[in-house]
Design an enzyme around this catalytic site. Sequence first.
Site, PDB file in Angstrom:
ATOM      1  N   GLU A 116      33.943 -45.784 -20.010  1.00 17.61           N
ATOM      2  CA  GLU A 116      35.882 -45.838 -19.473  1.00 17.61           C
ATOM      3  C   GLU A 116      36.289 -46.622 -18.771  1.00 17.61           C
ATOM      4  O   GLU A 116      37.436 -46.493 -18.205  1.00 17.61           O
ATOM      5  CB  GLU A 116      36.078 -44.395 -19.051  1.00 17.61           C
ATOM      6  CG  GLU A 116      35.049 -43.272 -19.735  1.00 17.61           C
ATOM      7  CD  GLU A 116      36.423 -43.196 -21.262  1.00 17.61           C
ATOM      8  OE1 GLU A 116      36.672 -43.765 -21.353  1.00 17.61           O
ATOM      9  OE2 GLU A 116      34.989 -42.358 -21.831  1.00 17.61           O
ATOM     10  N   HIS A 139      37.782 -39.877 -13.186  1.00 14.40           N
ATOM     11  CA  HIS A 139      38.387 -38.707 -15.256  1.00 14.40           C
ATOM     12  C   HIS A 139      36.857 -37.764 -14.339  1.00 14.40           C
ATOM     13  O   HIS A 139      35.695 -37.961 -14.124  1.00 14.40           O
ATOM     14  CB  HIS A 139      37.935 -39.860 -15.602  1.00 14.40           C
ATOM     15  CG  HIS A 139      37.284 -38.546 -16.947  1.00 14.40           C
ATOM     16  ND1 HIS A 139      38.754 -37.878 -17.797  1.00 14.40           N
ATOM     17  CD2 HIS A 139      36.226 -38.688 -18.209  1.00 14.40           C
ATOM     18  CE1 HIS A 139      37.803 -38.155 -18.635  1.00 14.40           C
ATOM     19  NE2 HIS A 139      36.298 -38.047 -18.975  1.00 14.40           N
ATOM     20  N   HIS A 141      35.987 -33.787 -16.877  1.00 14.68           N
ATOM     21  CA  HIS A 141      36.015 -32.281 -17.311  1.00 14.68           C
ATOM     22  C   HIS A 141      36.525 -30.673 -16.918  1.00 14.68           C
ATOM     23  O   HIS A 141      35.619 -29.656 -17.074  1.00 14.68           O
ATOM     24  CB  HIS A 141      34.705 -32.502 -18.899  1.00 14.68           C
ATOM     25  CG  HIS A 141      34.663 -34.127 -19.258  1.00 14.68           C
ATOM     26  ND1 HIS A 141      33.127 -33.981 -20.164  1.00 14.68           N
ATOM     27  CD2 HIS A 141      35.160 -34.326 -19.299  1.00 14.68           C
ATOM     28  CE1 HIS A 141      33.579 -35.463 -19.644  1.00 14.68           C
ATOM     29  NE2 HIS A 141      34.892 -35.642 -19.893  1.00 14.68           N
ATOM     30  N   GLU A 169      51.412 -23.732  -3.804  1.00 10.32           N
ATOM     31  CA  GLU A 169      51.197 -25.851  -3.533  1.00 10.32           C
ATOM     32  C   GLU A 169      51.349 -26.586  -4.722  1.00 10.32           C
ATOM     33  O   GLU A 169      51.600 -27.639  -4.416  1.00 10.32           O
ATOM     34  CB  GLU A 169      49.598 -25.325  -3.769  1.00 10.32           C
ATOM     35  CG  GLU A 169      48.953 -24.988  -2.350  1.00 10.32           C
ATOM     36  CD  GLU A 169      49.279 -25.265  -0.834  1.00 10.32           C
ATOM     37  OE1 GLU A 169      50.149 -24.797   0.002  1.00 10.32           O
ATOM     38  OE2 GLU A 169      48.628 -26.672  -0.543  1.00 10.32           O
ATOM     39  N   HIS A 210      40.170 -33.013 -23.824  1.00  7.68           N
ATOM     40  CA  HIS A 210      38.633 -34.004 -23.388  1.00  7.68           C
ATOM     41  C   HIS A 210      39.090 -33.506 -22.059  1.00  7.68           C
ATOM     42  O   HIS A 210      37.988 -33.506 -21.173  1.00  7.68           O
ATOM     43  CB  HIS A 210      38.907 -35.305 -23.769  1.00  7.68           C
ATOM     44  CG  HIS A 210      38.195 -35.839 -23.309  1.00  7.68           C
ATOM     45  ND1 HIS A 210      37.370 -37.555 -23.758  1.00  7.68           N
ATOM     46  CD2 HIS A 210      37.057 -36.101 -22.424  1.00  7.68           C
ATOM     47  CE1 HIS A 210      35.895 -38.348 -23.156  1.00  7.68           C
ATOM     48  NE2 HIS A 210      36.625 -37.246 -21.975  1.00  7.68           N
TER      49      HIS A 210
HETATM   50  O1  2HA Z   1      31.314 -40.843 -20.429  1.00  8.39           O
HETATM   51  O2  2HA Z   1      32.946 -38.091 -19.592  1.00  8.39           O
HETATM   52  O3  2HA Z   1      34.477 -39.845 -21.204  1.00  8.39           O
HETATM   53  C1  2HA Z   1      31.533 -39.511 -20.080  1.00  8.39           C
HETATM   54  C2  2HA Z   1      33.004 -39.529 -19.880  1.00  8.39           C
HETATM   55  C3  2HA Z   1      33.189 -40.160 -21.675  1.00  8.39           C
HETATM   56 ZN    ZN Z   2      35.137 -37.840 -20.113  1.00  7.16          ZN
END
Ligand code: 2HA
Ligand code: ZN
Length: 270
Positions: A116, A139, A141, A169, A210
């Site tokens: 990424e 980034h 999840h 908040e 995602h």
């Molecule tokens: O590399 O989260 O978006 C793992 C990720 C890709």
């Molecule tokens: Zn990801």
Amino acid sequence: MKDIFEAPFIVRMRKVTQNMYRLGWDERNGGNISCILDEDEIKEYLDLNNVIRTIPMGFEAKDLIGKIFIVTGTGKYFQNVGFDPEDNLGIIRIAKDGTTAELLWGFKDGGKFTSELPAHLMTHSVRLKKDPRHHVVMHCHPSYTLAMNYCVELDEKIFTHKLWETCTECMVVFPDGVGVLPWMLCGTNEIGEATAKKMEEFRLVIWGLHGIYGTGNDMDEAFGLIETVEKAAQLYMISAHLPRINTITDDQLREIAKGFNVKYREDFLN
Ligand code: 2HA
Ligand code: ZN
């Protein structure tokens, strides 16, 4: 030279990746982080004239030529950063051509930066123009935020409003709201460009179905933004199937913004 394993920027990366892994935000090789390193903070730890190898990036990052980043590796597990940072992390400098990364430290098994990288570097470019103190792109999840992606419209106003009205908040922490992208193929320059475009308006961007991107002047700020979204998303998801008897009203949201003197997305209120 000082011992790089004791450097605050390595210690910080080890800590934050472990924390994120334990929170369940970064399963397997999920998630990636990049952080700008100022020359002053690394020159005692690293010979900046020693380029280990060069790695083509596949896109141009003209605005970032000469800038140095610490970044997580592709295919690497956050779980492992803590005990082997030199394998799982790398320090790269953007070369004079703007399309090559010079490896200064790390990725010792021959690995390379996160897939990424386009989204990260394009985001750094945009956020630096907004605020020269900007440093971090993160980034991950997070589960409840992601769960919300399946039952709330992928619309910036609707999504932000649901978060704001769930947790007092939120209006204080992200008055600028949350940007939302539709599902797109990850790891591409296209999703990088789309992310960067959103970053002109937002410090937080959801990648539909995602995960999420957070940015900040330091690790705490980027982490704190994501953490606050995830907390509100958790409250939303554990209560969404129950009758909603109370909510934070739009008038109360305005009162919060006024009380904390924050400039907010007025068009995201009804
Ligand atoms: O590399 O989260 O978006 C793992 C990720 C890709
Ligand atoms: Zn990801």
